[in-house]
Design an enzyme around this catalytic site. Structure first.
Site, PDB file in Angstrom:
ATOM      1  N   PHE A 124     -14.691 -34.595 -10.315  1.00 24.07           N
ATOM      2  CA  PHE A 124     -15.934 -34.843 -11.542  1.00 24.07           C
ATOM      3  C   PHE A 124     -16.693 -35.809 -10.566  1.00 24.07           C
ATOM      4  CE2 PHE A 124     -17.809 -37.732 -14.236  1.00 24.07           C
ATOM      5  CZ  PHE A 124     -18.217 -36.741 -15.173  1.00 24.07           C
ATOM      6  N   ASP A 209     -16.231 -39.646  -2.660  1.00 23.08           N
ATOM      7  CA  ASP A 209     -16.463 -39.926  -4.281  1.00 23.08           C
ATOM      8  C   ASP A 209     -15.499 -41.211  -4.354  1.00 23.08           C
ATOM      9  OD1 ASP A 209     -16.716 -40.510  -6.868  1.00 23.08           O
ATOM     10  OD2 ASP A 209     -17.314 -38.601  -7.367  1.00 23.08           O
ATOM     11  N   LYS A 238     -19.309 -47.991 -10.655  1.00 26.08           N
ATOM     12  CA  LYS A 238     -18.306 -48.316 -11.729  1.00 26.08           C
ATOM     13  C   LYS A 238     -17.981 -50.000 -11.420  1.00 26.08           C
ATOM     14  CE  LYS A 238     -15.895 -44.246 -13.402  1.00 26.08           C
ATOM     15  NZ  LYS A 238     -16.347 -44.209 -14.727  1.00 26.08           N
TER      16      LYS A 238
END
Length: 395
Positions: A124, A209, A238
């Site tokens: 994702f 990622d 994040k």
């Protein structure tokens, strides 16, 4: 728009690992905004950084110098493989920059045919068109037109099959060292080293990622450090802003050599407010004592969750992940289990492969971890009772 299947909860304030609803109910937050509030809610250093900067300057433009960009870039490059970085507002934007950087690199080197980005099942990378095509998850692609050219997908964990996919049109391989949404699957260190070697042999760029697994979540500042297999390009976000929207694309000077003036940009990316809180956040996240604490609490969770699995075999199938990115694969529906946890005033996240994830603040105390395990045990008891009732009903 009706794109969120929301839980019927609304929070008005938070402190540390606690969230408080509008009617005063307290919840233990082992979700942290999906690995975002890594230092907990209302961390005094982050709050003060926002207050101080808000009184001075919110926004100018990237056509001018923004001094804290240099400060934050210096912090990030000093603690990673990278030489340079580009600031964004989100993880998905950092992924977009990473993909563009990889393709532009090959174009600048005289190989414009090298556009293919190889990703993996279960990944994702965000919700933009490029990010969902890099992930290849059909449920996220459905209804948004045909698959975009230049994206290829491999099976998670199959390095030999990956070798066969790398060819003359391959620009980069993109992966999460520890998958988040895909069910908290962690790449073995040997596989990451093998992929790094494959990229070196074929002139392929390696993109990590680390939007969810980076910035301390695994017990090292970045997950790739466990394998000693650095990337050429890395997307982070994040925890970078501790709850304030900040992302970054990090790269070596060689990988970023095609990114010349005018090749990329952002109106809000790297704005003074974001940079102030980013500096404050990273200054805390790089502290060795915090990373040691993550490893200690993660060890406690792993031990206790293994015991929970043994006691509730009808509920818990497997324990996955790394550090404080913890996946619990369930035998019962994960959405039902999340509700059982909320009934105990414990917040946990969902995940692929019928998992739930524990993504608590990195400064969660051992006492709070013990409390979380007690609440999880009660959730398991509720899930087990549901299974028993269903069996009686079926009989």
């Amino acid at each position: 728009m009706g794109v969120y299947a929301r839980a019927p909860l609304a929070f008005e304030r938070g402190e540390g690992a606690r969230l408080y609803t509008t009617d005063g109910e307290a919840y233990l937050d082992c979700m942290a905004g999906i690995a975002v509030t890594a230092l907990g809610h209302s961390h005094p250093k982050l709050v003060q950084a926002v207050k101080d900067q808000a009184e001075k300057l919110w926004h100018t433009s990237n056509i001018f110098c923004i001094p804290n960009q240099e400060t934050l870039a210096g912090l990030l490059t000093a603690h990673t493989f990278a030489d340079v970085c580009f600031f964004t507002n989100s993880g998905a934007e950092a992924i977009e920059c990473a993909i563009k950087t990889a393709r532009k690199y090959h174009w600048a080197k005289g190989a414009p045919e090298r556009i293919d980005i190889i990703g993996f099942d279960g990944s994702f990378h965000g919700r933009t068109l490029a990010a969902v095509n890099a992930s290849g998850n059909t449920s996220y692609l459905e209804g948004f037109g045909p698959p975009m050219p230049g994206f290829v997908h491999a099976q998670f964990g199959d390095v030999e099959a990956l070798r066969a996919l790398v060819g003359s049109t391959t620009a980069a391989i993109i992966l999460e060292p520890v998958q988040g949404e895909g069910g908290a699957r962690s790449w073995p260190d040997a596989d990451l080293r093998a992929i790094r070697q494959l990229c070196d042999q074929t002139g392929t760029l390696l993109i990590y990622d680390e939007i969810q697994c980076g910035l301390g979540r695994t017990g090292k500042l970045f997950a790739y450090e466990w394998a000693d297999a650095p990337p050429d390009i890395m997307a982070v976000a994040k925890a970078l802003g501790g709850g304030f929207p900040v992302g970054a694309c990090l790269a070596t000077i060689e990988a970023a050599s095609g990114m010349t003036p005018g090749s990329h940009g952002s109106t809000y990316g790297g704005n003074p407010l974001a940079m102030a809180v980013g500096v404050a956040s990273v200054e805390e996240l790089v502290k060795p004592e915090l990373l040691a604490h993550v490893r200690e609490v993660a060890g406690y969770f792993n031990q206790q969750l293994t015991g929970l699995k043994d006691r509730f075999p009808d509920v818990v199938v497997d324990i996955r992940g790394k550090g404080m990115l913890i996946g619990v694969k369930l035998a019962t529906p994960n959405r039902e289990f999340m509700q059982h946890a909320r009934d105990q005033h414990l917040l946990i996240a969902g995940g692929g492969d019928n998992c739930v994830r524990l993504l608590p603040p990195l400064n969660l105390t051992l006492d709070e971890a013990r409390e979380a395990m007690g609440l999880l045990e009660r959730a398991c008891e509720a899930a087990q009772a549901t299974v028993a009732n269903e069996r009686v009903g079926a009989a």
